[in-house]
Design an enzyme around this catalytic site. Structure first.
Site, PDB file in Angstrom:
ATOM      1  N   ASN A  64       0.845  -1.190   0.000  1.00 50.05           N
ATOM      2  CA  ASN A  64       0.000   0.000   0.000  1.00 50.05           C
ATOM      3  C   ASN A  64       0.884   1.246   0.000  1.00 50.05           C
ATOM      4  O   ASN A  64       1.960   1.258   0.614  1.00 50.05           O
ATOM      5  CB  ASN A  64      -1.012   0.000   1.145  1.00 50.05           C
ATOM      6  CG  ASN A  64      -0.393  -0.247   2.508  1.00 50.05           C
ATOM      7  OD1 ASN A  64       0.627  -0.902   2.618  1.00 50.05           O
ATOM      8  ND2 ASN A  64      -1.019   0.274   3.553  1.00 50.05           N
ATOM      9  N   CYS A 108      -4.150   0.634  -2.358  1.00 58.15           N
ATOM     10  CA  CYS A 108      -3.933  -0.606  -1.604  1.00 58.15           C
ATOM     11  C   CYS A 108      -2.887  -1.507  -2.256  1.00 58.15           C
ATOM     12  O   CYS A 108      -2.635  -1.439  -3.473  1.00 58.15           O
ATOM     13  CB  CYS A 108      -5.236  -1.394  -1.517  1.00 58.15           C
ATOM     14  SG  CYS A 108      -6.495  -0.590  -0.544  1.00 58.15           S
ATOM     15  N   GLU A 114      -3.101  -4.774  -2.880  1.00 58.86           N
ATOM     16  CA  GLU A 114      -3.651  -5.686  -3.895  1.00 58.86           C
ATOM     17  C   GLU A 114      -3.701  -5.019  -5.260  1.00 58.86           C
ATOM     18  O   GLU A 114      -3.307  -5.584  -6.277  1.00 58.86           O
ATOM     19  CB  GLU A 114      -5.095  -6.107  -3.562  1.00 58.86           C
ATOM     20  CG  GLU A 114      -5.310  -6.793  -2.255  1.00 58.86           C
ATOM     21  CD  GLU A 114      -5.539  -5.835  -1.098  1.00 58.86           C
ATOM     22  OE1 GLU A 114      -4.770  -4.852  -0.981  1.00 58.86           O
ATOM     23  OE2 GLU A 114      -6.461  -6.067  -0.314  1.00 58.86           O
TER      24      GLU A 114
HETATM   25  N1  THU Z   1      -5.160  -1.426   2.639  1.00 55.97           N
HETATM   26  C1  THU Z   1      -4.611  -2.305   1.759  1.00 55.97           C
HETATM   27  O1  THU Z   1      -3.538  -2.058   1.230  1.00 55.97           O
HETATM   28  N2  THU Z   1      -5.305  -3.427   1.465  1.00 55.97           N
HETATM   29  C2  THU Z   1      -6.459  -3.814   2.061  1.00 55.97           C
HETATM   30  O2  THU Z   1      -6.976  -4.854   1.724  1.00 55.97           O
HETATM   31  C3  THU Z   1      -7.068  -2.968   3.076  1.00 55.97           C
HETATM   32  C4  THU Z   1      -6.459  -1.623   3.246  1.00 55.97           C
HETATM   33  C5  THU Z   1      -4.382  -0.238   2.990  1.00 55.97           C
HETATM   34  C6  THU Z   1      -4.918   1.061   2.467  1.00 55.97           C
HETATM   35  C7  THU Z   1      -4.359   2.039   3.457  1.00 55.97           C
HETATM   36  O3  THU Z   1      -3.053   2.396   3.051  1.00 55.97           O
HETATM   37  C8  THU Z   1      -4.279   1.262   4.737  1.00 55.97           C
HETATM   38  O4  THU Z   1      -4.347  -0.106   4.387  1.00 55.97           O
HETATM   39  C9  THU Z   1      -5.358   1.610   5.755  1.00 55.97           C
HETATM   40  O5  THU Z   1      -6.598   1.535   5.190  1.00 55.97           O
END
Ligand code: THU
Length: 291
Positions: free
Chosen positions: A202, A213, A215
């Site tokens: 992320n 994110c 993914e």
């Molecule tokens: N986040 C992800 O990278 N993947 C997820 O499946 C859930 C949330 C990240 C986005 C943000 O940088 C942090 O987690 C908090 O929401």
């Protein structure tokens, strides 16, 4: 059974590990069929040019192939002459390392499994097995898989190995997460159908909504690098249970119809879903086109 393995090509490196796996696979087939210890089989690894020459010479087919096998006599018992030095010779197997490498990449299971598979397949032919009829093919496939299992190259071993590799890549990407605002670091890794792995973490922004994110970053990296068909996605974060992807990521996962999504945490808890389970009744282009 004595295995006389010769490498007559230099294009693909055949390390001792692969040679041992080839011998292990062949020995398993021999044991399964009660082949005596004094029996011998020859296995020669060549390049595409050589296998084409042999295919033309012995089968009158002027084409590159993956494996050729030559039984010394029809019943697979070697020449029936008392005291003949080749009395126990079952036959010879010839494999093109170049084709094995290419096919291993195409199928996504790698050179090692492919070359051992071809060797085992060749020996089964020498022993009289065939795959023309569906029933015969089923028997041959089961025997091949059993031999591959003995050298830890069967589908289930490779799958476990691949899952470990994906998790390792996701954990490595998690270390690079840029999450100064949430402090929540996430790592993801996705595998394309050719076995290539793309990872992402992320990346946040002072303007919060611009954060992206792990993914999505992994999937977009796969797309940017030509990994069109995605087969498995692994996501990891330091969560109580396996991490749960956000809605936006689920929509992106649905876009590429990723069949296997493995969610995990640092304790090793995992849960697996399909894209449809993660986002039922998803908005996809094919659905909107039907309307
Ligand atoms: N986040 C992800 O990278 N993947 C997820 O499946 C859930 C949330 C990240 C986005 C943000 O940088 C942090 O987690 C908090 O929401």
């Amino acid at each position: 059974m004595f295995i006389n393995l010769e490498n007559n090509q230099k294009k693909i490196v055949l390390d001792t590990g692969i040679k041992e796996c080839i011998k292990g696979g062949l020995s398993t087939v021999a044991k399964l069929h009660g082949i005596k210890d004094t029996a011998e089989v020859g296995i020669t690894i060549v390049d595409d040019k050589k296998i084409r020459e042999l295919n033309k010479k012995y089968r009158h087919i002027d084409r590159i192939t993956d494996v050729l096998s030559f039984a010394l006599n029809e019943d697979g018992g070697g020449p029936d002459i008392p005291d003949c030095p080749e009395k126990d010779l079952l036959g010879d197997i010839v494999i093109s390392a170049e084709t094995a490498k290419r096919q291993g990449e195409e199928f996504g299971h790698g050179f090692e499994r492919e070359v051992v598979y071809l060797a085992v397949h060749g020996l089964l032919h020498i022993l009289g097995f065939n795959h023309e009829k569906a029933a015969e093919k089923k028997i041959m496939r089961a025997k091949e898989e059993e031999a591959l299992r003995a050298v830890k190259l069967s589908e289930e071993y490779l799958e476990k190995d691949m899952e470990k590799k994906l998790l390792k890549a996701a954990l490595a990407a998690k270390k690079n997460a840029y999450a100064p605002y949430s402090g929540f670091k996430v790592g993801a890794a996705v595998m394309s159908c050719s076995g290539r792995i793309f990872s992402g973490c992320n990346v946040e922004n002072a303007s919060y909504g611009l954060s992206c994110c792990a993914e999505r970053n992994a999937i977009f990296s796969a797309m940017a690098n030509g990994g069109k068909v995605l087969e498995v996605l692994c996501v990891v974060a330091d969560t109580k249970g396996p991490v749960e992807p956000c809605g936006a990521c689920r929509q992106v996962i649905a876009e590429f119809k990723i069949p296997r999504i493995i969610l995990s945490n640092l304790k090793g808890d995992t849960r697996e879903f399909t894209w449809e389970e993660l986002l039922p009744f998803a908005f996809t282009l094919d659905r909107s086109e039907q309307d």
